[in-house]
Design a protein around this motif. Sequence first.
Motif: not given
Length: 366
Positions: A286-291, A323-325, A329-332
């Motif tokens: 979650i924190m890496t926004n799925g990376k 929270s996702p990091i 810019i523009g990353e969904k």
Amino acid sequence: MEVEAASGSASESRWSKLGTSLPVTNVQALVASAGELTVDKIQRYIQPDIDAHAVLPELSDDVPVIDISKLLSPESAEAETAKLRFACAEWGFFQVVNHGISDEVIMGIKQGIQKFFGLPLEVKNAYAQQPGDLQGYGQAFVVSDDQKLDWADMLALFTQPPQARDMSYWPSQPHTFRNCIERYSSEVMKFTHSLAIFIAKTLDVDPELVADKYVSQFLRMSYYPPCTSTPEKVLGFSPHSDGSFLTILLEVNSVQGLQIRRHGAWVPVKPHSNALLVNVGDLLEIMTNGKYKSIEHRVTINAHKERLSISAFHIPNYDGIISPILGTIGEKMLYKTVKVEEYARLYFSNKLEGKRALDYAKLPKI
């Protein structure tokens, strides 16, 4: 020196009340009385879809191995950091060598676990889980009377921070066990701190952003008895990802069983000698926004030999948020901000079922 009892603080003691597991028959005792087993008793452990996906043992040697000494060396740090980034993003699972935990501490916890699970059942039951508590001796994630059961027994303890401990669950037998747990827990905490800093570097973020993500530690010591009748039809742990930030696993004996999910198949893991096994948890995903992906894994059972392991789950403060990091810019944004308490309650109150718990944190696709 004997570990002193500590009463849990108000917030930390709430961790153990996030879920409970229904009492079920002790698997080790089932095996000991194998001649008395009925088909009905065995049937509840039979997993009907255990062969739904292929097993690829030829990929075992591909599991990444990270060397802490190379991460610390100026000459090799850049290359090894890239290797760590690849391991987190592409595998979600890796082995770590030169981790810095002494052989004495490792051998102490291994011997303690083996001796504990070798004690008579009535002695171990003195530390049995109580209704409404995640800690103690028993099983986990049993939430209904008709679900399939895992072929394993466990001892679960909240170990860090010290004020989170409920010493009534800490076995006094064998007599050195408490100190072995204390020493191992502390050393793994230090290792996790170092590893989290390295992971922050792979993400190009300030280490302070992850500093509060692994402040609590939950140990699960697992015993997987052999199953001579139908080992290919039972599982020690059903497929799942971990609801942690990072999980550190130590194989206690040399019996293999851990398998990780990769490209729709199962890859058996052959632990390197003196290595720790690390996997990305749901909260890091979650924190890496799925990376970085939390890895789905399961445990298979040996027909003739017992298997033992100890998992250290590292989690944020009970009252924290994840929270996702966003890196560009523009990353969904793919995941919503979640309360740690809310996610943990959801995770612990349901049976294990792949990565289903993580669906709660995903934002709807537009």
